[in-house]
Design an enzyme around this catalytic site. Structure first.
Site, mmCIF file in Angstrom:
data_model
loop_
_atom_site.group_PDB
_atom_site.id
_atom_site.type_symbol
_atom_site.label_atom_id
_atom_site.label_comp_id
_atom_site.label_asym_id
_atom_site.label_seq_id
_atom_site.Cartn_x
_atom_site.Cartn_y
_atom_site.Cartn_z
ATOM 1 N N ASP A 64 -12.160 7.164 4.245
ATOM 2 C CA ASP A 64 -10.910 6.897 4.943
ATOM 3 C C ASP A 64 -10.536 5.414 4.892
ATOM 4 O OD1 ASP A 64 -8.644 7.486 6.337
ATOM 5 O OD2 ASP A 64 -9.628 7.759 8.284
ATOM 6 N N LYS A 123 -9.759 12.970 8.525
ATOM 7 C CA LYS A 123 -9.234 12.535 9.819
ATOM 8 C C LYS A 123 -9.131 13.729 10.773
ATOM 9 C CE LYS A 123 -6.322 8.678 8.278
ATOM 10 N NZ LYS A 123 -6.954 7.608 9.072
ATOM 11 N N LYS A 146 0.857 -1.184 0.000
ATOM 12 C CA LYS A 146 0.000 0.000 0.000
ATOM 13 C C LYS A 146 0.894 1.234 0.000
ATOM 14 C CE LYS A 146 -3.283 2.563 2.966
ATOM 15 N NZ LYS A 146 -4.084 2.566 4.206
ATOM 16 N N ASP A 171 1.645 6.225 5.494
ATOM 17 C CA ASP A 171 0.673 5.290 4.941
ATOM 18 C C ASP A 171 1.188 4.629 3.643
ATOM 19 O OD1 ASP A 171 -1.688 4.023 5.513
ATOM 20 O OD2 ASP A 171 -2.954 5.445 4.442
ATOM 21 N N ASP A 213 -2.523 10.087 3.647
ATOM 22 C CA ASP A 213 -3.913 9.694 3.874
ATOM 23 C C ASP A 213 -4.581 10.705 4.793
ATOM 24 O OD1 ASP A 213 -6.324 8.484 4.265
ATOM 25 O OD2 ASP A 213 -5.557 6.827 5.493
ATOM 26 N N ARG A 250 -7.947 -0.465 1.221
ATOM 27 C CA ARG A 250 -8.545 -1.668 0.632
ATOM 28 C C ARG A 250 -9.021 -1.406 -0.797
ATOM 29 N NH1 ARG A 250 -12.736 -2.012 5.461
ATOM 30 N NH2 ARG A 250 -10.998 -0.923 6.456
ATOM 31 N N GLU A 261 -9.539 3.720 2.489
ATOM 32 C CA GLU A 261 -9.096 3.821 1.098
ATOM 33 C C GLU A 261 -8.086 2.747 0.716
ATOM 34 O OE1 GLU A 261 -7.658 5.343 3.496
ATOM 35 O OE2 GLU A 261 -5.564 4.941 3.056
HETATM 36 N N1 BES Z 1 -4.102 4.361 7.002
HETATM 37 C C1 BES Z 1 -5.231 4.158 7.830
HETATM 38 C C2 BES Z 1 -4.980 3.154 8.942
HETATM 39 C C3 BES Z 1 -4.166 3.643 10.100
HETATM 40 C C4 BES Z 1 -4.694 4.517 11.026
HETATM 41 C C5 BES Z 1 -2.884 3.172 10.284
HETATM 42 C C6 BES Z 1 -3.926 4.913 12.102
HETATM 43 C C7 BES Z 1 -2.136 3.559 11.367
HETATM 44 C C8 BES Z 1 -2.661 4.434 12.278
HETATM 45 C C9 BES Z 1 -6.402 3.632 7.002
HETATM 46 O O1 BES Z 1 -6.470 4.098 5.713
HETATM 47 C C10 BES Z 1 -7.629 4.061 7.700
HETATM 48 O O2 BES Z 1 -7.868 5.223 7.769
HETATM 49 N N2 BES Z 1 -8.398 3.105 8.194
HETATM 50 C C11 BES Z 1 -9.581 3.393 8.914
HETATM 51 C C12 BES Z 1 -10.632 2.417 8.478
HETATM 52 C C13 BES Z 1 -12.012 2.752 8.973
HETATM 53 C C14 BES Z 1 -12.538 4.000 8.310
HETATM 54 C C15 BES Z 1 -12.901 1.583 8.675
HETATM 55 C C16 BES Z 1 -9.285 3.244 10.398
HETATM 56 O O3 BES Z 1 -8.574 2.316 10.772
HETATM 57 O O4 BES Z 1 -9.753 4.091 11.168
HETATM 58 ZN ZN ZN Z 2 -4.718 4.689 4.860
HETATM 59 MN MN MN Z 3 -7.505 5.948 5.617
#
Ligand code: BES
Ligand code: ZN
Ligand code: MN
Length: 504
Positions: free
Chosen positions: A354, A284, A272, A295, A277, A358, A356
């Site tokens: 967010d 966020k 990825k 990210d 992000d 996947r 994204e």
């Molecule tokens: N890149 C983030 C995941 C992440 C968050 C990694 C904090 C490390 C620290 C990912 O793209 C994301 O935002 N995931 C969301 C998914 C949710 C919206 C289902 C998350 O984990 O909050």
């Molecule tokens: Zn992300």
């Molecule tokens: Mn995200």
């Protein structure tokens, strides 16, 4: 930093510092015992007089040792005999590095291969590997963007490892070679991860791929899938994520051919590479949002692993993909409620922009079907839930192919780059049900790491697949802010094992 191995005559050898182990209850290691005899009981007397208990982490630097040519001896605590495991061995090495650094010592001979580690098959090969890899990990600094480089005490320049048999010298040579290749891969992953998002965008990632191909022109070629081609391929989920970014999305395909056998199916690694992000329209919160430059650490690790593999010239065919893009809000951004048609033909109802990672991964997972892969492993900072579940020590492993899980677990144990398996069974799939499309892109409050993997699983049914969620392990925050280079050690080891390289 230079590493060498040799069977030393420690009596006559002259270096800045000899490093020897002392165990709890004041037991001297074999070499400490030898040096004690040479010095007419000097070491024993110091150990007896001092109140140090020789727990791991304790040390004492001696000077002017009678009959010893070297300028100093560092006694380092090794804890209880018979209780040293891989983790403790690494702690000992860590302590030594810091003690040497503090004392301003630039050259040293380690007499620590003889410290017994009670793990099956844990011989000199593994000790040498961990010494070299831990040392580099500990001494790494990201200075590329500082106008004044840190000039601390004179740096440690040469480390020699004292061995006791010819056999150890033979396997030690392999150990050094393997370690240095892993270290070079880890450095690439750390440097790339630490780069800020105004410099490190998809084009920058692509440039790194080309740099590898330039160095390893015999084995590496690059394909760059740019926006127009993605459109033609129908990679609409990937494109949706990048829709409001000023940077073009690029999928960098690094093809490594280390084996001439054209029937050999490739191993595919997908990283990825979201270079920033922001969350997109589902923005966020501001706190720590800067860390979302990390990210793209999955992609950075792929670049690093390809470096290691090419450096070792492994007899495998591997395709590493850096899935580069950026998730930004704006008037062109994709929004919640949209339904997107993926390259696989399955449709997705976007409920949160967010989630994204996947989306770019699902189209990439479909794209790689064309390579008829032996196995596919994706590496992603995918879910905050994974940090909640496993913290910062273990990466999450999700896979439905047991033999692959087993191989990865072995490599994790050997490299000390830990993973923990989470389930992806069918009952979780219902959390992705949608009344509007084939699935939603989020699975609700619970088991976020698992539902994210369940989502990916729907795009991997044509091959064997594993997913590594490195959200908690790819970087460190606050005082130690910086990329860790994980899981380069894990996957390099996995590939070394697959190549059946000679170790012992
Ligand atoms: N890149 C983030 C995941 C992440 C968050 C990694 C904090 C490390 C620290 C990912 O793209 C994301 O935002 N995931 C969301 C998914 C949710 C919206 C289902 C998350 O984990 O909050
Ligand atoms: Zn992300
Ligand atoms: Mn995200």
């Amino acid at each position: 930093m230079k590493f060498s191995i040799k069977i030393y005559n420690l009596e006559t050898q002259c270096t800045d510092c000899l490093i020897v182990g002392i165990f709890e209850s004041r037991r001297l290691s074999f070499i400490a015992e030898k040096l004690d005899i040479i010095s007419n009981g000097y070491i024993r007397s110091i150990v007896n007089y001092s109140a140090i208990q020789w727990k791991i982490g304790q040390s004492l630097l001696l000077h002017n040792i009678p009959n010893v040519n070297s300028k100093s001896i560092l006694l380092v605590g090794c804890g209880k005999t018979g209780e040293t495991n891989i983790k403790k061995y690494k702690m000992i090495i860590n302590k030594v590095i810091h003690a040497l650094k503090d004392a301003g010592i630039t050259e040293a001979i380690y007499c620590l291969i003889e410290v017994p580690v009670h793990v099956k098959e844990y011989n000199a090969y593994w000790k040498i590997r961990h010494i070299i890899e831990t040392t580099h990990d500990e001494l790494y600094r990201f200075q590329n963007l500082k106008t004044k480089k840190e000039t601390s005490s004179p740096l440690l320049r040469k480390i020699a490892l004292n061995l006791s048999t010819r056999d150890e010298v033979t396997i030690g040579t392999y150990a050094i070679q393997h370690s240095l290749a892993v270290v070079a891969g880890v450095k690439i992953a750390k440097d790339l991860g630490n780069m800020p998002p105004n410099i490190c965008n998809s084009i920058y990632l692509n440039l790194q791929a080309h740099k590898l191909a330039e160095i390893y022109s015999d084995t590496i070629t690059i394909d760059s899938i740019r926006q127009k081609e993605m459109q033609e391929l129908g990679m609409n989920a990937y494109l949706a994520v990048n829709r409001s970014s000023k940077n073009e999305p690029i999928m960098s395909v690094i093809k490594y051919q280390g084996n001439k056998d054209t029937y050999l199916r490739p191993i595919i690694l997908i990283g990825k590479g979201v270079t920033f992000d922001s969350g997109g329209i589902s923005l966020k919160p501001a706190t720590n949002m800067d860390e979302m430059k990390y990210d793209m650490c999955g992609a950075a690790s792929v670049c690093g692993i390809m470096k290691t593999v090419a450096e070792l010239n492994l007899p495998l065919n591997i395709i590493g993909i850096m899935a580069g893009c950026e998730n930004m809000p704006g008037s062109h951004a994709y929004c919640p409620g949209e339904v997107i048609n993926t390259m696989s033909g399955q449709t997705i109802e976007i409920l949160n922009t967010d989630a994204e990672g996947r989306l770019i991964l699902c189209d990439t997972l479909t794209y790689v079907e064309r390579f008829k892969p032996d196995i596919v492993i994706d590496i992603a900072t995918l879910t905050g839930s994974c940090v909640v579940a496993l913290g910062h020590h273990y990466s999450g492993l999700l896979s439905n192919y047991k033999p692959l899980v087993k191989e990865l677990m072995i490599a994790a144990e050997q490299s000390g780059d830990h993973i923990w398996r989470l389930p992806i069974t069918d009952e979780y799939q219902t959390q992705l049900d949608s009344n509007i499309a084939d699935m939603t892109n989020i699975g609700g409050r619970y088991a976020g790491t698992i539902t994210a993997a369940c989502f990916l699983e729907r795009f991997t049914r044509k091959y064997h697949w594993a997913h590594l969620d490195i959200a908690g392990t790819a970087w460190k925050s606050k005082k130690n802010k910086g990329a860790t280079g994980r899981p380069v050690p894990l996957l390099s080891q996995f590939l070394i094992n697959r190549s059946k390289l000679k170790k012992t």
